[in-house]
Design an enzyme around this catalytic site. Structure first.
Site, PDB file in Angstrom:
ATOM      1  N   ASP A   1      -5.254 -38.756  36.475  1.00 49.83           N
ATOM      2  CA  ASP A   1      -5.428 -39.752  36.820  1.00 49.83           C
ATOM      3  C   ASP A   1      -6.162 -40.956  36.488  1.00 49.83           C
ATOM      4  O   ASP A   1      -7.133 -41.926  35.352  1.00 49.83           O
ATOM      5  CB  ASP A   1      -6.904 -39.379  37.467  1.00 49.83           C
ATOM      6  CG  ASP A   1      -7.808 -38.752  36.695  1.00 49.83           C
ATOM      7  OD1 ASP A   1      -7.274 -38.401  35.514  1.00 49.83           O
ATOM      8  OD2 ASP A   1      -8.587 -38.303  36.930  1.00 49.83           O
TER       9      ASP A   1
ATOM     10  N   HIS B   1     -10.094 -34.965  26.183  1.00 50.43           N
ATOM     11  CA  HIS B   1      -9.878 -33.960  27.157  1.00 50.43           C
ATOM     12  C   HIS B   1      -8.260 -33.782  28.012  1.00 50.43           C
ATOM     13  O   HIS B   1      -7.559 -32.208  27.707  1.00 50.43           O
ATOM     14  CB  HIS B   1     -11.363 -34.520  28.536  1.00 50.43           C
ATOM     15  CG  HIS B   1     -12.381 -34.853  28.101  1.00 50.43           C
ATOM     16  ND1 HIS B   1     -13.186 -33.577  27.739  1.00 50.43           N
ATOM     17  CD2 HIS B   1     -12.667 -36.010  28.483  1.00 50.43           C
ATOM     18  CE1 HIS B   1     -14.180 -34.708  28.466  1.00 50.43           C
ATOM     19  NE2 HIS B   1     -14.285 -35.733  28.185  1.00 50.43           N
TER      20      HIS B   1
END
Length: 319
Positions: free
Chosen positions: A10, A241
């Site tokens: 995303d 992340h």
């Protein structure tokens, strides 16, 4: 032998870091990118991923557009974290050559898994909606797709969009629950327990800014992201992340510790929707057995070698 991977993204500043690392890791063979909503709309995540592929000269890899919303509810985006464009308001051009396939992300995932049974690792850098949809279309998918590595969830630390929910779990709790409750594949959770304090510093940004075109592309989107994180960290830096999630697939020795836990995703709680709830009770600790005996175990990462990851990321981006 290289590990074949589908990277579901995303994009997203940290997702771009992860996609870049996947393309520059000799241990990995990226057989497809798939896009999903999350940090921004799926239209933007698809464009951002296509542009990244062009920067890295990988027009040979298929890109499939995925879900624009979770299985339930409407999407919520994070322009204050990733910029209105999802890549730090860096002002990049629109992609010129790469267009998404006619197949959806779910359809392409199924086709590739069946074409390469047992060979593909699915790296999910966003909500698990595309994989949940693929599972709904083809319930036998875990027979062909043995491993899912997900940047999502949190067990031992607080959430980042609510007190208890991590963003990618919160975006689509129903999708996450479908994937985590499906026996037949191994799920590795690379959650906030290890990603939230895996940090790239200002000195790392400067190394990227002094590098080649690919490194400078990543560097161009990082200042906006670092400005957001500086409020949390108290210094000019950011979490990595998704890059860490890709790194543990490419170089498993980065994993320092993990724990096999049964996990359920909260779907209805007024204050806890999207929480990844682990049953951590054991006979040894308190005499109580776990109740969720029918729940598949998820491999929750609890510690990683952060210096090794950081140097790996920078070196593979050529700096």
């Amino acid at each position: 032998m290289k590990t074949k991977v589908i990277v579901d993204t995303d994009t997203g500043v940290d997702d771009a870091m992860g996609c870049a690392l996947a393309l520059r890791s000799p241990e990995l063979d990226v057989v497809a990118f798939t896009s999903v909503f999350g940090n921004v709309s799926v239209e933007l995540t698809t464009e951002n991923t296509a542009y990244l592929m062009e920067v890295f000269g990988r027009e040979d890899i298929p890109l499939a557009k995925g879900a624009g919303r979770g299985l339930v509810g409407n999407p919520n985006y994070s322009p204050f974290v990733h910029g209105d464009d999802g890549v730090g308001n860096a002002g990049f051009d629109k992609p010129k050559t790469i267009k998404p396939t006619r197949e959806s992300a779910a359809e392409l995932t199924i086709a590739l898994a069946r074409a390469h049974p047992g060979e593909i690792t699915y790296i999910a850098l966003g909500p698990l909606t595309n994989l949940a949809l693929a599972l709904a279309i083809d319930p036998e998918l875990p027979k062909y797709l043995p491993r899912v590595v997900w940047m999502g969830g949190a067990v031992y630390v607080p959430g980042n969009v609510t007190p208890v929910a991590e963003a990618d779990a919160w975006h689509d709790p129903e999708g996450a629950q479908m994937v985590l409750q499906q026996a037949g594949w191994q799920v590795d959770m690379v959650g906030l327990d290890v990603t939230d304090d895996t940090i790239l510093e200002e000195k790392d940004l400067k190394r990227l800014q002094a590098g080649g075109a690919e490194a400078r592309y990543i560097a161009a989107m990082m200042p906006f992201y670092m400005n957001f994180y500086s409020k949390k960290l108290g210094r000019y830096a950011c979490a990595a992340h998704s890059a860490l999630t890709v790194a543990v697939v490419a170089e498993p020795a980065i994993i320092a510790a993990s724990e096999q836990l049964p996990i359920q995703v909260e779907l209805r709680g007024t204050f806890t929707r999207g929480m990844t709830v682990a049953d951590r009770r054991t006979n040894a600790s308190n005499g109580q057995e776990r109740e969720w005996t029918q729940t598949p175990l998820t491999n929750v990462l609890t510690d990683v070698d952060r210096p090794r990851f950081r140097e790996m990321f920078l070196q593979r981006l050529g700096v």
